[in-house]
Every structure is written in C-alpha cells, then in structure tokens.
Design a protein around this motif. Structure first.
Motif, PDB file in Angstrom:
ATOM      1  N   HIS A  36       0.999  -1.183  -0.184  1.00 52.35           N
ATOM      2  CA  HIS A  36      -0.242   0.167   0.079  1.00 52.35           C
ATOM      3  C   HIS A  36       1.065   1.205   0.011  1.00 52.35           C
ATOM      4  O   HIS A  36       0.700   1.945   0.795  1.00 52.35           O
ATOM      5  CB  HIS A  36      -1.237  -0.126   1.142  1.00 52.35           C
ATOM      6  N   THR A  37       1.718   1.526  -0.761  1.00 49.67           N
ATOM      7  CA  THR A  37       2.583   2.977  -1.594  1.00 49.67           C
ATOM      8  C   THR A  37       1.459   3.444  -1.600  1.00 49.67           C
ATOM      9  O   THR A  37       0.981   3.093  -2.664  1.00 49.67           O
ATOM     10  CB  THR A  37       3.543   2.770  -2.009  1.00 49.67           C
ATOM     11  N   PRO A  38       1.984   4.867  -1.660  1.00 50.43           N
ATOM     12  CA  PRO A  38       1.442   6.222  -2.189  1.00 50.43           C
ATOM     13  C   PRO A  38       0.904   5.641  -3.021  1.00 50.43           C
ATOM     14  O   PRO A  38      -0.565   6.164  -4.105  1.00 50.43           O
ATOM     15  CB  PRO A  38       1.665   7.575  -1.702  1.00 50.43           C
ATOM     16  N   ARG A  39       2.063   5.110  -4.499  1.00 52.87           N
ATOM     17  CA  ARG A  39       1.792   5.497  -5.525  1.00 52.87           C
ATOM     18  C   ARG A  39       0.183   4.169  -5.598  1.00 52.87           C
ATOM     19  O   ARG A  39       0.049   3.948  -7.094  1.00 52.87           O
ATOM     20  CB  ARG A  39       3.411   5.201  -6.534  1.00 52.87           C
ATOM     21  N   LYS A  40       0.813   3.357  -5.385  1.00 52.54           N
ATOM     22  CA  LYS A  40       0.496   1.994  -5.816  1.00 52.54           C
ATOM     23  C   LYS A  40      -1.339   1.929  -5.540  1.00 52.54           C
ATOM     24  O   LYS A  40      -2.165   1.449  -5.869  1.00 52.54           O
ATOM     25  CB  LYS A  40       0.682   0.298  -4.894  1.00 52.54           C
ATOM     26  N   ILE A  41      -1.830   2.352  -3.735  1.00 56.37           N
ATOM     27  CA  ILE A  41      -2.980   3.540  -4.095  1.00 56.37           C
ATOM     28  C   ILE A  41      -3.580   3.871  -4.826  1.00 56.37           C
ATOM     29  O   ILE A  41      -4.454   3.733  -5.886  1.00 56.37           O
ATOM     30  CB  ILE A  41      -3.077   3.898  -2.074  1.00 56.37           C
ATOM     31  N   TYR A  42      -3.062   4.711  -4.765  1.00 54.45           N
ATOM     32  CA  TYR A  42      -3.298   5.744  -6.534  1.00 54.45           C
ATOM     33  C   TYR A  42      -3.128   5.136  -7.520  1.00 54.45           C
ATOM     34  O   TYR A  42      -4.933   5.457  -8.486  1.00 54.45           O
ATOM     35  CB  TYR A  42      -1.715   7.501  -6.692  1.00 54.45           C
ATOM     36  N   GLN A  59      -7.016   3.454 -11.492  1.00 55.67           N
ATOM     37  CA  GLN A  59      -7.387   2.651 -13.105  1.00 55.67           C
ATOM     38  C   GLN A  59      -9.357   2.201 -12.214  1.00 55.67           C
ATOM     39  O   GLN A  59     -10.214   1.370 -13.805  1.00 55.67           O
ATOM     40  CB  GLN A  59      -6.498   1.076 -12.377  1.00 55.67           C
ATOM     41  N   ALA A  60      -9.728   2.347 -11.053  1.00 56.60           N
ATOM     42  CA  ALA A  60     -11.016   1.639 -11.105  1.00 56.60           C
ATOM     43  C   ALA A  60     -11.810   2.902 -11.805  1.00 56.60           C
ATOM     44  O   ALA A  60     -13.408   2.610 -11.635  1.00 56.60           O
ATOM     45  CB  ALA A  60     -11.543   1.760  -9.807  1.00 56.60           C
ATOM     46  N   ALA A  61     -11.500   4.502 -11.392  1.00 57.76           N
ATOM     47  CA  ALA A  61     -12.305   5.451 -11.552  1.00 57.76           C
ATOM     48  C   ALA A  61     -12.269   5.555 -13.000  1.00 57.76           C
ATOM     49  O   ALA A  61     -13.601   5.328 -13.795  1.00 57.76           O
ATOM     50  CB  ALA A  61     -10.977   6.470 -11.025  1.00 57.76           C
ATOM     51  N   VAL A  62     -11.375   5.091 -13.496  1.00 51.86           N
ATOM     52  CA  VAL A  62     -11.222   5.328 -15.102  1.00 51.86           C
ATOM     53  C   VAL A  62     -12.185   4.128 -16.277  1.00 51.86           C
ATOM     54  O   VAL A  62     -12.289   4.734 -17.468  1.00 51.86           O
ATOM     55  CB  VAL A  62      -9.718   5.677 -15.854  1.00 51.86           C
ATOM     56  N   SER A  63     -12.044   3.360 -15.608  1.00 51.01           N
ATOM     57  CA  SER A  63     -12.565   1.953 -16.456  1.00 51.01           C
ATOM     58  C   SER A  63     -13.950   2.020 -16.003  1.00 51.01           C
ATOM     59  O   SER A  63     -15.367   1.402 -16.279  1.00 51.01           O
ATOM     60  CB  SER A  63     -11.882   0.859 -15.885  1.00 51.01           C
ATOM     61  N   HIS A  64     -14.688   3.071 -14.557  1.00 51.67           N
ATOM     62  CA  HIS A  64     -16.330   2.595 -14.643  1.00 51.67           C
ATOM     63  C   HIS A  64     -16.457   3.818 -14.715  1.00 51.67           C
ATOM     64  O   HIS A  64     -15.840   4.769 -14.132  1.00 51.67           O
ATOM     65  CB  HIS A  64     -16.077   1.230 -13.099  1.00 51.67           C
ATOM     66  N   PRO A  66      -3.808  12.584   2.394  1.00 47.65           N
ATOM     67  CA  PRO A  66      -3.884  13.131   1.843  1.00 47.65           C
ATOM     68  C   PRO A  66      -4.135  14.330  -0.134  1.00 47.65           C
ATOM     69  O   PRO A  66      -5.005  14.013  -0.627  1.00 47.65           O
ATOM     70  CB  PRO A  66      -4.238  14.591   2.397  1.00 47.65           C
ATOM     71  N   GLU A  67      -2.557  13.530  -0.309  1.00 47.53           N
ATOM     72  CA  GLU A  67      -2.080  13.952  -1.359  1.00 47.53           C
ATOM     73  C   GLU A  67      -3.551  12.942  -2.558  1.00 47.53           C
ATOM     74  O   GLU A  67      -3.135  13.525  -3.918  1.00 47.53           O
ATOM     75  CB  GLU A  67      -0.914  13.777  -1.980  1.00 47.53           C
ATOM     76  N   VAL A  68      -3.191  11.847  -2.312  1.00 44.22           N
ATOM     77  CA  VAL A  68      -3.536  10.485  -2.785  1.00 44.22           C
ATOM     78  C   VAL A  68      -5.045  10.881  -3.825  1.00 44.22           C
ATOM     79  O   VAL A  68      -5.117  10.890  -4.468  1.00 44.22           O
ATOM     80  CB  VAL A  68      -3.748   9.915  -3.087  1.00 44.22           C
ATOM     81  N   TRP A  69      -5.469  11.739  -2.224  1.00 44.74           N
ATOM     82  CA  TRP A  69      -7.461  11.569  -2.525  1.00 44.74           C
ATOM     83  C   TRP A  69      -7.279  12.977  -3.192  1.00 44.74           C
ATOM     84  O   TRP A  69      -8.461  13.108  -4.580  1.00 44.74           O
ATOM     85  CB  TRP A  69      -7.623  11.874  -1.235  1.00 44.74           C
ATOM     86  N   PHE A  70      -6.408  14.214  -3.326  1.00 44.71           N
ATOM     87  CA  PHE A  70      -7.017  15.620  -4.108  1.00 44.71           C
ATOM     88  C   PHE A  70      -6.309  14.694  -5.465  1.00 44.71           C
ATOM     89  O   PHE A  70      -6.982  15.071  -6.714  1.00 44.71           O
ATOM     90  CB  PHE A  70      -5.749  16.532  -2.917  1.00 44.71           C
ATOM     91  N   VAL A  71      -4.785  14.112  -6.005  1.00 45.27           N
ATOM     92  CA  VAL A  71      -5.037  14.357  -6.847  1.00 45.27           C
ATOM     93  C   VAL A  71      -5.404  13.136  -7.798  1.00 45.27           C
ATOM     94  O   VAL A  71      -5.713  13.034  -8.685  1.00 45.27           O
ATOM     95  CB  VAL A  71      -3.056  13.947  -7.006  1.00 45.27           C
ATOM     96  N   ALA A  72      -5.860  11.701  -7.229  1.00 42.22           N
ATOM     97  CA  ALA A  72      -6.625  10.815  -7.580  1.00 42.22           C
ATOM     98  C   ALA A  72      -7.767  11.502  -8.308  1.00 42.22           C
ATOM     99  O   ALA A  72      -8.526  11.289  -8.902  1.00 42.22           O
ATOM    100  CB  ALA A  72      -7.209  10.024  -6.967  1.00 42.22           C
TER     101      ALA A  72
END
Length: 183
Positions: free
Chosen positions: A118-124, A129-134, A164-170
């Motif tokens: 669960h690194t920030p990059r993997k979570i992002y 991937q889930a948001a773009v494909s659905h 928080p950065e991952v939430w914001f950027v994603a």
C-alpha cells in the motif's frame, strides 16, 4: 389446404437439428457440468487478510530513534488503534496484536514504517484504474466490504492509509468518488 405450406418434413427437421446442434449433441450439458465440477478447483472466497500486510519498521528513518527523545515524535504510536507499536531508544517493536491496518505507515512523516502493498503510488494507481474504467469508483476497507470486491472497488486495510495528497490528485485526475460502496 392452408396448412400444406407449413408442413414439417425430414428436411426441415434436419435444418432445425443443425441450428441447435449443441443442445442435441449434449442434452444433459448443464447437469453433467454441475456433476463434474473439479473439487480441487480454486473457488474465490473473501479473506480480508489478502488485503493486509504487517508493516515493517526502519529505525534509520525514524526521527524518534535518531534523537532518542520520546517527545520528538509519537505519530505512529498515536495512530495505532491497538497500541502495538513500542519505540525505545534505537529500536521499534511492532507487537503480535498488530491489526495490519497501515495507519502507522500513513501517520509517519519520516517513512520509518513500510507497507509494500500500500504505497501511495500503488494506492493512487488502483484508484485511478478503477475510476477511469468504471462510471463509479469506491474506496473501502476490509471491514466495510465483507465480500470479494468488484472491479470498481479498491479495497484497503483501512481507508485512513490513503494520504491526503493521493485523495486530492486522484480526485482531480478522475473527477469523482462515491462513498460508501453499494452492496
């Protein structure tokens, strides 16, 4: 006679047989398929442990270990819901009762705690991937889901591990998030 044009003869029967040959060639297909299920075949089952990993501690990165001052930092200790983290002198101990939630990883600013799943990059990447494909994407924890996740669901040991950065950027990249996931 009006019915003479609609008589069924041998040729019509052969054409009908050809059209539905699968049904004729294996009339008990569904029954035999059900009876011949491989008992050794792996059937997916829900196991929350598949989404959790025990964090590792690196004393070289720990601010508290470097200064050996208990007042320097205690964010990981404060974040742990079961009190499984003990820092004394130049050592970090994670007790056996660790829930593997990853909150210590996200709380630690010096990256002394590591969770390779669960690194920030993997979570992002998972979220994007889930948001773009659905049409809808869900980020949820193992406790809230309780079943095998769908393709549009990102399962984490605890949603608190998302920086928080991952939430914001994603959110900026994908444009949407929905919470909580539908059952």
């Amino acid at each position: 006679m009006a019915n003479e044009g609609h008589k069924h003869d041998l040729i019509d029967d052969l054409v009908d047989l050809k059209r539905d040959w699968d049904a004729v060639s294996n009339p008990l297909g569904t029954v035999t398929s059900a009876l011949s299920i491989d008992p050794d075949a792996k059937v997916p089952t829900w196991n929350p442990a598949d989404y959790k990993v025990r964090p590792r501690a690196n004393v070289l990165n720990c601010t508290r270990c470097a200064t050996r001052d208990a007042g320097t930092c205690s964010k990981c200790i404060d974040a742990c819901p079961v009190g499984a983290i003990k820092i004394e002198g130049y050592s970090i101990e994670i007790a056996d009762d660790c829930r593997k939630c990853g909150l210590c990883v996200s709380a630690c600013e010096s990256e002394a705690f590591i969770d390779h799943l669960h690194t920030p990059r993997k979570i992002y990447d998972q979220i994007v991937q889930a948001a773009v494909s659905h049409e809808q994407c869900y980020v949820t924890c193992t406790r809230a889901l309780g079943r095998i996740p769908r393709d549009n669901e990102v399962v984490l040991p605890c949603v608190g591990i998302v920086p928080p950065e991952v939430w914001f950027v994603a959110r900026k990249q994908t444009g949407c998030f929905s919470w909580p996931p539908s059952a």
